[in-house]
Design an enzyme around this catalytic site. Structure first.
Site, PDB file in Angstrom:
ATOM      1  N   TYR A  58       0.829  -1.221   0.000  1.00 38.23           N
ATOM      2  CA  TYR A  58       0.000   0.000   0.000  1.00 38.23           C
ATOM      3  C   TYR A  58       0.857   1.262   0.000  1.00 38.23           C
ATOM      4  CZ  TYR A  58      -4.090  -2.809   0.047  1.00 38.23           C
ATOM      5  OH  TYR A  58      -5.047  -3.698  -0.351  1.00 38.23           O
ATOM      6  N   ASN A  94     -12.376   2.897  -6.648  1.00 34.12           N
ATOM      7  CA  ASN A  94     -10.969   3.301  -6.616  1.00 34.12           C
ATOM      8  C   ASN A  94     -10.602   3.903  -5.267  1.00 34.12           C
ATOM      9  OD1 ASN A  94     -11.050   2.491  -9.218  1.00 34.12           O
ATOM     10  ND2 ASN A  94     -11.017   4.533 -10.111  1.00 34.12           N
ATOM     11  N   ASP A  96      -7.727   5.783  -5.082  1.00 32.21           N
ATOM     12  CA  ASP A  96      -6.603   6.665  -5.423  1.00 32.21           C
ATOM     13  C   ASP A  96      -6.858   8.145  -5.172  1.00 32.21           C
ATOM     14  OD1 ASP A  96      -8.263   7.545  -7.584  1.00 32.21           O
ATOM     15  OD2 ASP A  96      -7.415   6.022  -8.913  1.00 32.21           O
ATOM     16  N   HIS A 114     -14.560   1.048  -1.589  1.00 33.48           N
ATOM     17  CA  HIS A 114     -13.430   0.188  -1.205  1.00 33.48           C
ATOM     18  C   HIS A 114     -12.408   0.927  -0.336  1.00 33.48           C
ATOM     19  CE1 HIS A 114     -14.187  -2.840  -4.756  1.00 33.48           C
ATOM     20  NE2 HIS A 114     -15.049  -2.971  -3.772  1.00 33.48           N
ATOM     21  N   CYS A 122      -7.304   2.400  13.163  1.00 30.23           N
ATOM     22  CA  CYS A 122      -6.851   1.630  14.317  1.00 30.23           C
ATOM     23  C   CYS A 122      -7.536   0.259  14.269  1.00 30.23           C
ATOM     24  CB  CYS A 122      -7.244   2.388  15.590  1.00 30.23           C
ATOM     25  SG  CYS A 122      -6.986   1.424  17.095  1.00 30.23           S
ATOM     26  N   GLY A 213     -14.905   1.892 -16.743  1.00 32.42           N
ATOM     27  CA  GLY A 213     -13.567   1.389 -16.439  1.00 32.42           C
ATOM     28  C   GLY A 213     -13.517   0.340 -15.350  1.00 32.42           C
ATOM     29  N   SER A 215     -13.964  -4.017 -14.669  1.00 29.73           N
ATOM     30  CA  SER A 215     -13.995  -5.296 -15.395  1.00 29.73           C
ATOM     31  C   SER A 215     -15.203  -6.150 -15.040  1.00 29.73           C
ATOM     32  CB  SER A 215     -12.715  -6.081 -15.097  1.00 29.73           C
ATOM     33  OG  SER A 215     -12.637  -6.336 -13.708  1.00 29.73           O
ATOM     34  N   ALA A 257     -11.339   5.850 -21.518  1.00 27.52           N
ATOM     35  CA  ALA A 257     -12.171   6.705 -20.669  1.00 27.52           C
ATOM     36  C   ALA A 257     -11.920   8.189 -20.945  1.00 27.52           C
ATOM     37  CB  ALA A 257     -11.908   6.385 -19.199  1.00 27.52           C
TER      38      ALA A 257
HETATM   39  P1  OAD Z   1      -9.840  -4.134 -13.116  1.00 33.09           P
HETATM   40  O1  OAD Z   1      -8.359  -4.022 -13.269  1.00 33.09           O
HETATM   41  O2  OAD Z   1     -10.404  -5.443 -12.769  1.00 33.09           O
HETATM   42  O3  OAD Z   1     -10.548  -3.668 -14.470  1.00 33.09           O
HETATM   43  C1  OAD Z   1     -10.224  -2.467 -15.102  1.00 33.09           C
HETATM   44  C2  OAD Z   1     -11.066  -2.370 -16.372  1.00 33.09           C
HETATM   45  O4  OAD Z   1     -10.794  -1.121 -16.979  1.00 33.09           O
HETATM   46  C3  OAD Z   1     -10.736  -3.456 -17.417  1.00 33.09           C
HETATM   47  O5  OAD Z   1     -11.933  -4.018 -17.919  1.00 33.09           O
HETATM   48  C4  OAD Z   1      -9.990  -2.684 -18.515  1.00 33.09           C
HETATM   49  O6  OAD Z   1     -10.274  -3.167 -19.817  1.00 33.09           O
HETATM   50  C5  OAD Z   1     -10.576  -1.302 -18.360  1.00 33.09           C
HETATM   51  N1  OAD Z   1      -9.660  -0.235 -18.782  1.00 33.09           N
HETATM   52  C6  OAD Z   1      -8.312  -0.182 -18.681  1.00 33.09           C
HETATM   53  N2  OAD Z   1      -7.830   0.971 -19.133  1.00 33.09           N
HETATM   54  C7  OAD Z   1      -8.911   1.700 -19.532  1.00 33.09           C
HETATM   55  C8  OAD Z   1      -9.083   2.992 -20.102  1.00 33.09           C
HETATM   56  N3  OAD Z   1      -8.050   3.793 -20.343  1.00 33.09           N
HETATM   57  N4  OAD Z   1     -10.336   3.404 -20.386  1.00 33.09           N
HETATM   58  C9  OAD Z   1     -11.412   2.606 -20.150  1.00 33.09           C
HETATM   59  N5  OAD Z   1     -11.306   1.373 -19.629  1.00 33.09           N
HETATM   60  C10 OAD Z   1     -10.072   0.924 -19.314  1.00 33.09           C
HETATM   61  O7  OAD Z   1     -10.273  -3.004 -12.061  1.00 33.09           O
HETATM   62  P2  OAD Z   1     -11.652  -2.869 -11.264  1.00 33.09           P
HETATM   63  O8  OAD Z   1     -12.786  -3.381 -12.063  1.00 33.09           O
HETATM   64  O9  OAD Z   1     -11.728  -1.484 -10.755  1.00 33.09           O
HETATM   65  O10 OAD Z   1     -10.727  -4.222  -5.110  1.00 33.09           O
HETATM   66  O11 OAD Z   1     -11.396  -3.847 -10.053  1.00 33.09           O
HETATM   67  C11 OAD Z   1     -12.388  -3.987  -9.072  1.00 33.09           C
HETATM   68  C12 OAD Z   1     -11.764  -4.272  -7.742  1.00 33.09           C
HETATM   69  O12 OAD Z   1     -10.904  -5.399  -7.866  1.00 33.09           O
HETATM   70  C13 OAD Z   1     -10.844  -3.180  -7.237  1.00 33.09           C
HETATM   71  O13 OAD Z   1     -11.531  -2.115  -6.599  1.00 33.09           O
HETATM   72  C14 OAD Z   1      -9.958  -3.918  -6.290  1.00 33.09           C
HETATM   73  C15 OAD Z   1      -9.679  -5.142  -7.129  1.00 33.09           C
HETATM   74  O14 OAD Z   1      -9.323  -6.291  -6.501  1.00 33.09           O
HETATM   75  C16 OAD Z   1     -10.132  -4.267  -3.914  1.00 33.09           C
HETATM   76  O15 OAD Z   1      -8.944  -4.043  -3.752  1.00 33.09           O
HETATM   77  C17 OAD Z   1     -11.073  -4.600  -2.811  1.00 33.09           C
END
Ligand code: OAD
Length: 269
Positions: A58, A94, A96, A114, A122, A213, A215, A257
């Site tokens: 992290y 996100n 971030d 998240h 703590c 954005g 998956s 995006a």
């Molecule tokens: P992922 O990494 O699973 O998916 C990101 C998605 O964004 C993919 O489908 C890519 O194709 C798409 N992508 C990448 N670049 C892009 C761009 N420039 N424009 C548009 N789309 C783009 O990330 P998340 O779905 O956010 O949880 O993941 C969900 C959760 O899984 C996260 O919050 C995290 C992770 O494990 C925890 O840590 C609890």
């Protein structure tokens, strides 16, 4: 495409919206889950077993986020929220903080389901602190002060961890409240995301739901398209590639995006 008008708009974002700001996604090639086993760094068991490893992971993410800037997609959402005639709600997976930084006047405060990279809590009593330090960075010491992950007002507040004279154990700070370990204020696998009651209400009231954005691999967020669609909303997905929830998507917009998000929200005004 001309859709609408809509009154209640709910937006869900995932790592793809921050990809063009230089933040690693999770599941793209070279994504975070290709470089690390999630069981080692993103579960309560991992933190019990090896808190230093978890903090290193992290800390690196804090440093990466501190050097990133919001992109045109983050900015387009705020611009749209400022236009009158509709309510806009933002849910993000996100951690971030780029949505906050794109929105200094707080027009579109995100529900961070998240958690947040700029907070720690703590493990004993759950008190949440602002904390933008990196523990165990590559130089083996702390991140330079003045990272932009915490705003000047967060740093000046009584909730900022490093306002206190801290005790340390194994190079990690102990909480000022209980002298117990502190952990990232992040939802790990096996834990329940934040704000779920409010989010469910927003989804069932939405007349437009836009997923950007993400998956569609991680529940409960992966189920939001279905909930919104079954509650009567028009559903839109903007993503670089297809996602598994296609049957719940009315309009799929494939692309980056930073290009497609501004275009889509301009088409609604
Ligand atoms: P992922 O990494 O699973 O998916 C990101 C998605 O964004 C993919 O489908 C890519 O194709 C798409 N992508 C990448 N670049 C892009 C761009 N420039 N424009 C548009 N789309 C783009 O990330 P998340 O779905 O956010 O949880 O993941 C969900 C959760 O899984 C996260 O919050 C995290 C992770 O494990 C925890 O840590 C609890």
């Amino acid at each position: 495409m001309k859709l609408g008008p809509f009154k209640n708009i709910v937006i869900l974002t995932g790592a793809g919206i921050s990809a063009e700001s230089g933040i690693n996604t999770f599941r793209d090639s070279n994504g975070l889950w290709e470089q690390h086993r999630m069981e080692d760094v993103a579960t309560p068991e991992a933190f019990k077993r090896d808190p230093q490893l978890v903090w290193r992971f992290y800390s690196m993410r804090r440093l990466q986020a501190a050097h990133a800037h919001p992109n045109r997609a983050h900015e387009a959402l705020v611009k749209f929220a400022r236009t009158p005639g509709h309510e806009v709600h933002l849910i993000t997976q996100n951690v971030d903080d780029l949505h906050h930084r794109a929105d200094p006047t707080d027009h579109l405060p995100p529900l961070c389901m998240h958690g947040s990279l700029n907070q720690s809590r703590c493990v004993n009593c759950g008190t949440i602190y602002f904390d933008d330090h990196a523990y165990f960075n590559l130089k083996g010491d702390y991140a330079p002060q003045g990272t932009i992950l915490c705003t000047p007002s967060q740093k000046a507040s009584m909730d900022y961890l490093h306002q206190y004279k801290l005790d340390y154990r194994d190079f990690l700070p102990l909480s000022p409240c209980c002298k117990a370990a502190i952990r990232p204020h992040i939802v790990w696998f096996g834990e329940i995301p934040f704000h779920m009651t409010k989010i469910n209400n927003l989804l069932t009231d939405a007349d437009l739901f836009v997923s950007i954005g993400t998956s569609g691999q991680v529940y409960p967020a992966a189920g939001f398209l279905q909930i919104a669609k079954m509650s009567g909303a028009t559903t839109v997905c903007i993503n670089k590639e297809a996602i598994p929830q296609s049957q719940w998507i009315d309009h799929f917009i494939q692309g980056h995006a930073s290009v497609e998000v501004p275009k889509f929200f301009e088409s609604l005004t």
